[in-house]
Design an enzyme around this catalytic site. Structure first.
Site, PDB file in Angstrom:
ATOM      1  N   HIS A 123      -0.773  43.558  43.900  1.00 30.14           N
ATOM      2  CA  HIS A 123      -1.414  44.571  43.103  1.00 30.14           C
ATOM      3  C   HIS A 123      -2.582  44.090  42.712  1.00 30.14           C
ATOM      4  CE1 HIS A 123      -1.472  45.909  38.422  1.00 30.14           C
ATOM      5  NE2 HIS A 123      -1.817  46.724  39.177  1.00 30.14           N
ATOM      6  N   CYS A 152       2.128  38.840  35.999  1.00 25.78           N
ATOM      7  CA  CYS A 152       0.844  39.693  35.253  1.00 25.78           C
ATOM      8  C   CYS A 152       1.311  41.190  34.643  1.00 25.78           C
ATOM      9  CB  CYS A 152      -0.060  39.725  36.474  1.00 25.78           C
ATOM     10  SG  CYS A 152      -0.759  37.868  36.674  1.00 25.78           S
ATOM     11  N   HIS A 153       2.135  41.937  35.627  1.00 23.01           N
ATOM     12  CA  HIS A 153       2.388  43.183  35.546  1.00 23.01           C
ATOM     13  C   HIS A 153       3.907  43.529  35.727  1.00 23.01           C
ATOM     14  CE1 HIS A 153      -2.022  43.099  36.285  1.00 23.01           C
ATOM     15  NE2 HIS A 153      -2.382  43.392  34.997  1.00 23.01           N
ATOM     16  N   GLY A 154       4.636  42.356  36.053  1.00 25.07           N
ATOM     17  CA  GLY A 154       6.053  42.748  36.200  1.00 25.07           C
ATOM     18  C   GLY A 154       6.382  43.138  37.491  1.00 25.07           C
ATOM     19  N   PRO A 168       4.262  47.990  39.844  1.00 23.63           N
ATOM     20  CA  PRO A 168       2.575  48.076  39.798  1.00 23.63           C
ATOM     21  C   PRO A 168       2.178  47.743  41.359  1.00 23.63           C
ATOM     22  CG  PRO A 168       3.280  46.941  38.009  1.00 23.63           C
ATOM     23  CD  PRO A 168       4.527  47.186  38.704  1.00 23.63           C
TER      24      PRO A 168
END
Ligand code: FES
Length: 195
Positions: A123, A152-154, A168
């Site tokens: 990502h 960070c964003h899963g 993501p």
């Protein structure tokens, strides 16, 4: 008065120019002073890793071209677990060009026992964390098969670095070129197509 200013200005220009030459002059000996191995590392040379002390289920990290490369020694249970959740993966058959041809398989590996993968999320480049154990203790649900979580964003990845659907991260983790020099020594950054 103007003449004095002109002389000062010329003196400043001369001093700056001399400083510039000094920097350039010292830069060359610095590079030349690196050892051959340090120069090779700086240029992204292949890196050898000895996995003989890695127990099943353990992971080690080596650095190649400034990136962390994980080497995970999978247990038989970990290898078997790669089959059960493929309908939940974005690219289960590794069709995206995220690996050399010899790693376009379920284990994404030459030897299924060893995953060699770049530990950087596809990502925005964070480093995922280990969530190797399956099931609820991972915090990722009862049906978690084991893998990696990017904090960070899963984004979540399985034990082959394959990304789950609707994350993501758009693609699987990248497998670097590599080859085995013996049963316990792998070289990262080189294979038969690059040697
Ligand atoms: S960088 Fe990994 S999920 Fe965003």
């Amino acid at each position: 008065m103007n003449e004095i200013r002109r002389q000062r200005r010329n003196l400043l220009i001369a001093t700056s120019a001399a400083g510039g030459v000094a920097v350039a002059a010292t830069a060359v000996p610095f590079v030349a002073s690196l050892t051959p191995s340090a120069r090779a590392r700086a240029a992204g040379a292949p890196v050898e890793a000895d996995v003989s002390k890695l127990a099943p289920g353990e992971m080690m990290t080596v650095e190649w071209r400034g990136k962390p490369v994980w080497i995970l020694r999978r247990t038989p249970e970990m290898i078997a677990s790669l089959e059960g959740h493929e309908a939940r993966l974005a690219d289960p058959a590794s069709e995206e060009p995220q690996q050399p041809d010899y790693a376009s398989n379920r284990a994404r590996a030459i030897n299924p026992e060893f995953l060699v993968v770049i530990g950087i999320c596809t990502h925005l480049g964070c480093s995922p964390t280990e969530k190797l154990a399956p099931g609820a203790p991972s915090g990722l649900g009862d049906d978690w098969p084991g893998g990696f979580l990017c904090p960070c964003h899963g984004s979540i990845f399985d034990l082959s670095g394959r990304v789950f659907l609707s994350q993501p991260a758009p693609t699987n983790l990248e497998i670097p070129p590599h080859k085995w020099l013996s049963a316990s020594v792998v070289i990262v950054g080189e294979d038969d197509s690059t040697a």
